[in-house]
Design an enzyme around this catalytic site. Structure first.
Site, mmCIF file in Angstrom:
data_model
loop_
_atom_site.group_PDB
_atom_site.id
_atom_site.type_symbol
_atom_site.label_atom_id
_atom_site.label_comp_id
_atom_site.label_asym_id
_atom_site.label_seq_id
_atom_site.Cartn_x
_atom_site.Cartn_y
_atom_site.Cartn_z
ATOM 1 N N LYS A 269 0.852 -1.188 0.000
ATOM 2 C CA LYS A 269 0.000 0.000 0.000
ATOM 3 C C LYS A 269 0.888 1.237 0.000
ATOM 4 O O LYS A 269 1.766 1.385 0.855
ATOM 5 C CB LYS A 269 -0.888 -0.039 1.251
HETATM 6 O O1 G3P Z 1 -9.101 1.991 4.320
HETATM 7 C C1 G3P Z 1 -8.858 3.288 4.773
HETATM 8 C C2 G3P Z 1 -9.522 3.499 6.054
HETATM 9 O O2 G3P Z 1 -8.887 2.753 7.043
HETATM 10 C C3 G3P Z 1 -9.651 4.890 6.488
HETATM 11 O O3 G3P Z 1 -10.821 4.924 7.198
HETATM 12 O O4 G3P Z 1 -12.412 5.775 8.823
HETATM 13 O O5 G3P Z 1 -9.945 6.240 9.098
HETATM 14 O O6 G3P Z 1 -11.258 7.381 7.330
HETATM 15 P P1 G3P Z 1 -11.121 6.151 8.162
#
Ligand code: G3P
Length: 217
Positions: free
Chosen positions: A83
């Site tokens: 990633k």
């Molecule tokens: O896959 C990306 C994710 O982990 C980000 O999610 O909720 O931290 O914006 P969030």
């Protein structure tokens, strides 16, 4: 639509995996912090559990160092997806690593132009962040729609991996638009089973059943 689990909680991933709900896993530095585990150790465990791609994120910001970290992470297991952040250096690293035949997930995507560049650089997955756009009063789903249109216009094979998913409704909308993959925390995937009318209907059936005085077993 493929389901990836956005988590490094091995027990939660295993529970969903047993139900056939897991096509892959995504992690990031914040998720590794939350797990309290060593990145290599926990990622290896997840890779042994799940057949599909498991994203592990580099933390270097310069292309050569990203490539070195990506190669190191790829040694963990055959199903590692490297990633990389959507920066110019991240795109350079993407091109090199995909040319080597490795899977790459380009993350932190917030525009269709960024997604177009990632596809040109050979990304296996592009991760547009829905929730974080919604957080600043933009429309995360509109971005998924735009990327779907751009990729379909030109036949790019990069898979749209809808990320930063915060609700079951996000899952439905991503599926309606035609995202190839959606990655979500375990609680969001489980919440997809909930409906108030299911609960109400079941309560009524059970109440009527009790009145029949019958048993099945
Ligand atoms: O896959 C990306 C994710 O982990 C980000 O999610 O909720 O931290 O914006 P969030």
């Amino acid at each position: 639509m493929k389901f990836f689990v956005d988590s490094a909680d091995v027990a939660a991933i295993a529970e969903l995996n047993d139900l056939g709900m897991v096509d892959g896993v995504t992690t990031n530095p914040s998720i590794i912090l939350k797990s309290g585990r060593d990145i290599t150790e926990v990622t290896k465990e997840i890779c042994e559990l799940v057949d599909g791609p498991v994203s592990a994120e580099v933390v270097a910001t310069e292309a050569d160092a990203m490539i070195a970290e990506g190669r190191k992470l790829a040694e963990i297991a055959d199903n590692i997806t490297i990633k990389l952040p959507l920066t110019w250096d991240g795109l350079k690293a993407c091109k090199t690593l995909t040319d080597e035949g490795r899977m790459v997930n380009v993350t932190l995507c917030f525009s269709a132009n960024q997604a177009l560049l990632a596809a040109k650089a050979g990304a296996t997955f592009i991760s547009p962040f829905i929730g974080r756009l919604d957080d600043i009063n933009l429309d995360g789903m509109e971005l998924i729609e735009d990327i779907r249109t751009v990729y379909d216009n030109y036949g790019f094979e990069t898979q749209i991996l809808a990320a930063s998913i915060r609700s079951a409704n996000h899952m439905k909308e991503a599926a309606l638009i035609g995202a190839d993959v959606a990655t979500a925390p375990p609680n969001v995937i489980k919440a997809m089973a909930n409906h108030v009318l299911t609960d109400k209907g079941l309560a009524a059936f059970l109440s009527d059943w009790e009145k029949t005085g019958q048993t099945i077993l």
